[in-house]
Scaffold this active site. Sequence first.
Site, PDB file in Angstrom:
ATOM      1  N   SER A   1      -3.992  -5.274  -4.165  1.00  0.00           N
ATOM      2  CA  SER A   1      -3.393  -3.967  -4.452  1.00  0.00           C
ATOM      3  C   SER A   1      -3.092  -3.859  -5.941  1.00  0.00           C
ATOM      4  CB  SER A   1      -2.104  -3.839  -3.647  1.00  0.00           C
ATOM      5  OG  SER A   1      -1.333  -2.767  -4.117  1.00  0.00           O
TER       6      SER A   1
ATOM      7  N   TYR B   1       6.357  -6.805  -0.064  1.00  0.00           N
ATOM      8  CA  TYR B   1       4.957  -6.582   0.309  1.00  0.00           C
ATOM      9  C   TYR B   1       4.051  -6.916  -0.881  1.00  0.00           C
ATOM     10  CZ  TYR B   1       0.631  -3.953   0.530  1.00  0.00           C
ATOM     11  OH  TYR B   1      -0.681  -3.592   0.434  1.00  0.00           O
TER      12      TYR B   1
ATOM     13  N   LYS C   1       0.992  -9.992  -1.814  1.00  0.00           N
ATOM     14  CA  LYS C   1      -0.371  -9.782  -2.350  1.00  0.00           C
ATOM     15  C   LYS C   1      -0.585 -10.654  -3.588  1.00  0.00           C
ATOM     16  CE  LYS C   1      -1.902  -6.921   0.632  1.00  0.00           C
ATOM     17  NZ  LYS C   1      -2.929  -7.361   1.562  1.00  0.00           N
TER      18      LYS C   1
HETATM   19  P1  NAD Z   1      -3.674  -1.094   8.596  1.00  0.00           P
HETATM   20  O1  NAD Z   1      -2.286  -1.464   9.029  1.00  0.00           O
HETATM   21  O2  NAD Z   1      -4.248   0.159   9.107  1.00  0.00           O
HETATM   22  O3  NAD Z   1      -4.669  -2.301   8.945  1.00  0.00           O
HETATM   23  C1  NAD Z   1      -4.259  -3.633   8.990  1.00  0.00           C
HETATM   24  C2  NAD Z   1      -4.760  -4.228  10.297  1.00  0.00           C
HETATM   25  O4  NAD Z   1      -4.362  -5.591  10.401  1.00  0.00           O
HETATM   26  C3  NAD Z   1      -4.199  -3.517  11.537  1.00  0.00           C
HETATM   27  O5  NAD Z   1      -5.247  -3.163  12.408  1.00  0.00           O
HETATM   28  C4  NAD Z   1      -3.269  -4.556  12.178  1.00  0.00           C
HETATM   29  O6  NAD Z   1      -3.224  -4.431  13.588  1.00  0.00           O
HETATM   30  C5  NAD Z   1      -3.889  -5.854  11.717  1.00  0.00           C
HETATM   31  N1  NAD Z   1      -2.972  -6.988  11.615  1.00  0.00           N
HETATM   32  C6  NAD Z   1      -1.745  -7.024  11.047  1.00  0.00           C
HETATM   33  N2  NAD Z   1      -1.234  -8.255  11.124  1.00  0.00           N
HETATM   34  C7  NAD Z   1      -2.169  -9.035  11.733  1.00  0.00           C
HETATM   35  C8  NAD Z   1      -2.225 -10.407  12.108  1.00  0.00           C
HETATM   36  N3  NAD Z   1      -1.203 -11.250  11.862  1.00  0.00           N
HETATM   37  N4  NAD Z   1      -3.344 -10.855  12.726  1.00  0.00           N
HETATM   38  C9  NAD Z   1      -4.375 -10.029  13.004  1.00  0.00           C
HETATM   39  N5  NAD Z   1      -4.363  -8.725  12.692  1.00  0.00           N
HETATM   40  C10 NAD Z   1      -3.272  -8.236  12.051  1.00  0.00           C
HETATM   41  O7  NAD Z   1      -3.665  -1.111   6.996  1.00  0.00           O
HETATM   42  P2  NAD Z   1      -4.774  -0.618   5.977  1.00  0.00           P
HETATM   43  O8  NAD Z   1      -4.218   0.536   5.235  1.00  0.00           O
HETATM   44  O9  NAD Z   1      -6.076  -0.509   6.637  1.00  0.00           O
HETATM   45  O10 NAD Z   1      -4.765  -1.844   4.975  1.00  0.00           O
HETATM   46  C11 NAD Z   1      -5.679  -2.926   5.088  1.00  0.00           C
HETATM   47  C12 NAD Z   1      -5.351  -3.958   4.038  1.00  0.00           C
HETATM   48  O11 NAD Z   1      -5.389  -3.364   2.752  1.00  0.00           O
HETATM   49  C13 NAD Z   1      -3.957  -4.565   4.167  1.00  0.00           C
HETATM   50  O12 NAD Z   1      -4.015  -5.927   3.821  1.00  0.00           O
HETATM   51  C14 NAD Z   1      -3.157  -3.805   3.131  1.00  0.00           C
HETATM   52  O13 NAD Z   1      -2.044  -4.516   2.670  1.00  0.00           O
HETATM   53  C15 NAD Z   1      -4.187  -3.607   2.041  1.00  0.00           C
HETATM   54  N6  NAD Z   1      -3.896  -2.463   1.167  1.00  0.00           N
HETATM   55  C16 NAD Z   1      -3.708  -1.237   1.714  1.00  0.00           C
HETATM   56  C17 NAD Z   1      -3.398  -0.160   0.891  1.00  0.00           C
HETATM   57  C18 NAD Z   1      -3.168   1.215   1.472  1.00  0.00           C
HETATM   58  O14 NAD Z   1      -2.651   2.075   0.764  1.00  0.00           O
HETATM   59  N7  NAD Z   1      -3.531   1.493   2.713  1.00  0.00           N
HETATM   60  C19 NAD Z   1      -3.296  -0.341  -0.495  1.00  0.00           C
HETATM   61  C20 NAD Z   1      -3.520  -1.613  -1.018  1.00  0.00           C
HETATM   62  C21 NAD Z   1      -3.816  -2.685  -0.178  1.00  0.00           C
HETATM   63  C1  UD1 Z   2       2.939   2.533  -2.333  1.00  0.00           C
HETATM   64  C2  UD1 Z   2       3.620   1.210  -2.578  1.00  0.00           C
HETATM   65  C3  UD1 Z   2       2.583   0.174  -2.944  1.00  0.00           C
HETATM   66  C4  UD1 Z   2       1.528   0.075  -1.855  1.00  0.00           C
HETATM   67  C5  UD1 Z   2       0.919   1.467  -1.612  1.00  0.00           C
HETATM   68  C6  UD1 Z   2      -0.039   1.457  -0.445  1.00  0.00           C
HETATM   69  C7  UD1 Z   2       5.883   1.667  -3.382  1.00  0.00           C
HETATM   70  C8  UD1 Z   2       6.796   1.600  -4.540  1.00  0.00           C
HETATM   71  N1  UD1 Z   2       4.606   1.341  -3.640  1.00  0.00           N
HETATM   72  O1  UD1 Z   2       2.253   2.938  -3.519  1.00  0.00           O
HETATM   73  O2  UD1 Z   2       3.210  -1.091  -3.085  1.00  0.00           O
HETATM   74  O3  UD1 Z   2       0.479  -0.804  -2.243  1.00  0.00           O
HETATM   75  O4  UD1 Z   2       1.967   2.397  -1.314  1.00  0.00           O
HETATM   76  O5  UD1 Z   2       0.639   1.235   0.761  1.00  0.00           O
HETATM   77  O6  UD1 Z   2       6.280   1.995  -2.276  1.00  0.00           O
HETATM   78  N2  UD1 Z   2       5.567  10.422  -2.744  1.00  0.00           N
HETATM   79  C9  UD1 Z   2       6.373  11.534  -2.552  1.00  0.00           C
HETATM   80  N3  UD1 Z   2       6.796  11.806  -1.291  1.00  0.00           N
HETATM   81  C10 UD1 Z   2       6.469  11.028  -0.212  1.00  0.00           C
HETATM   82  C11 UD1 Z   2       5.651   9.898  -0.424  1.00  0.00           C
HETATM   83  C12 UD1 Z   2       5.228   9.610  -1.706  1.00  0.00           C
HETATM   84  O7  UD1 Z   2       6.685  12.254  -3.486  1.00  0.00           O
HETATM   85  O8  UD1 Z   2       6.911  11.335   0.916  1.00  0.00           O
HETATM   86  C13 UD1 Z   2       5.065  10.143  -4.111  1.00  0.00           C
HETATM   87  C14 UD1 Z   2       5.468   8.798  -4.671  1.00  0.00           C
HETATM   88  O9  UD1 Z   2       6.703   8.893  -5.345  1.00  0.00           O
HETATM   89  C15 UD1 Z   2       4.282   8.488  -5.596  1.00  0.00           C
HETATM   90  C16 UD1 Z   2       3.085   9.149  -4.902  1.00  0.00           C
HETATM   91  O10 UD1 Z   2       3.651  10.129  -4.022  1.00  0.00           O
HETATM   92  O11 UD1 Z   2       4.471   9.114  -6.831  1.00  0.00           O
HETATM   93  C17 UD1 Z   2       2.260   8.181  -4.077  1.00  0.00           C
HETATM   94  O12 UD1 Z   2       3.111   7.446  -3.188  1.00  0.00           O
HETATM   95  P1  UD1 Z   2       2.550   6.455  -2.079  1.00  0.00           P
HETATM   96  O13 UD1 Z   2       1.498   7.149  -1.287  1.00  0.00           O
HETATM   97  O14 UD1 Z   2       3.728   5.909  -1.330  1.00  0.00           O
HETATM   98  O15 UD1 Z   2       1.831   5.310  -2.901  1.00  0.00           O
HETATM   99  P2  UD1 Z   2       2.392   4.384  -4.091  1.00  0.00           P
HETATM  100  O16 UD1 Z   2       3.819   4.630  -4.360  1.00  0.00           O
HETATM  101  O17 UD1 Z   2       1.461   4.494  -5.233  1.00  0.00           O
END
Ligand code: NAD
Ligand code: UD1
Length: 338
Positions: free
Chosen positions: A125, A150, A154
């Site tokens: 991330s 969280y 990472k």
């Molecule tokens: P998600 O929660 O939709 O997918 C994660 C999946 O992992 C789920 O299906 C869940 O059931 C499974 N899981 C959780 N713990 C587990 C375990 N112990 N064993 C087996 N399966 C398990 O999330 P996502 O948004 O698809 O994210 C996927 C990956 O990307 C995650 O590692 C997340 O931290 C990372 N990531 C996501 C974002 C985002 O904004 N969505 C941003 C940066 C990084």
């Molecule tokens: C957040 C997490 C980051 C994580 C990412 C994906 C924090 C501080 N950071 O990133 O660690 O990797 O999600 O899961 O939580 N916002 C609003 N109203 C809302 C929600 C968000 O105004 O209800 C704003 C936030 O202040 C930000 C932007 O929208 O400016 C994006 O927010 P968000 O989608 O939560 O992502 P990040 O904060 O970038």
Amino acid sequence: MARILVTGGAGYIGSHTCLELLHAGHEVIVFDNLSNSCEESLIRVQKLANKALVFVKGDIRDQKGLDQVFQDHSIDAVIHFAGLKAVGESQQIPLTYFDHNIAGSVQLMQSMEKAGVFTLVFSSSATVYDEANISPLNEDMPTGMPSNNYGYTKLIVEQMLQKLAQADARWSIALLRYFNPVGAHKSGQIGEDPQGIPNNLMPYVTQVAVGRREKLSIYGNDYDTVDGTGVRDYIHVVDLANAHLCALNNRLSAQGCRAWNVGTGNGSSVLQVKNTFEQVNGVPVAFEFASRREGDVATSFADNARAIAELGWQPQFTLEDMLADSWNWQKQNPNGFN
Ligand code: NAD
Ligand code: UD1
């Protein structure tokens, strides 16, 4: 064609990546405990691809279960999505986050080593970057202590993977640093389905638009940005999924551990996202300004030159596409997969 183990493959980013892997002719084995997803996403992926994948329900912390998957299938590479991702929850129950995200990743590395599989793409991330860096963020900038547990998990897993690759030249590891994934497959059949009240902006916006939530709280309108609201680099989940295929290709013929940003390189403010969503989709999104959210930075967007140059990856989708596709998914599935 390669045989790919996808941990967390039933989730939001995982399901989109499985679909692209199947389209590209790979064989896919999903390993997921369904703690934050359901099998329906995979049923839909297989229908969209018109091709089957293998689903194994299991937890990455269960060494026996993982070892069995490697024994049963001749895996070439692993894409590791499994983990917990709710920032607020990670502050309440840090040990659970350390267990799933850090211990679970270590179990996976051990099972891979035992099975002789050394090619890995890891979901990292942009949160690993030091907050003092000025955007656009590039991969040579220093990482720093993330503001939440969280993000900390990472950073720790990234560092472990770097050390592992330094110690043993058989490993080939991609650290993909995602910016803000949004959007959905254009069919509207798969998409983001958060449990409970969404933490992230995009699912909150679509749930207000569909009538599940009253109004969006915009966290802060006094940042030093174009309109005072926070700026982020939103990336279409299908572009993100394709970055995994590019990273996989790169890693199948390389050694070591390397990080790549996955973002568009463009920053959009919260107000720009809300206004563009309303324009593109013709639906209003009620909102109010609220105080800043703890841990938020004003601006974060990527320098994506390294991924473009080295992975041969190129994002295809605009912000308008992302917002149209997010809405298409939400509209067709007002209550997610249920
Ligand atoms: P998600 O929660 O939709 O997918 C994660 C999946 O992992 C789920 O299906 C869940 O059931 C499974 N899981 C959780 N713990 C587990 C375990 N112990 N064993 C087996 N399966 C398990 O999330 P996502 O948004 O698809 O994210 C996927 C990956 O990307 C995650 O590692 C997340 O931290 C990372 N990531 C996501 C974002 C985002 O904004 N969505 C941003 C940066 C990084
Ligand atoms: C957040 C997490 C980051 C994580 C990412 C994906 C924090 C501080 N950071 O990133 O660690 O990797 O999600 O899961 O939580 N916002 C609003 N109203 C809302 C929600 C968000 O105004 O209800 C704003 C936030 O202040 C930000 C932007 O929208 O400016 C994006 O927010 P968000 O989608 O939560 O992502 P990040 O904060 O970038």
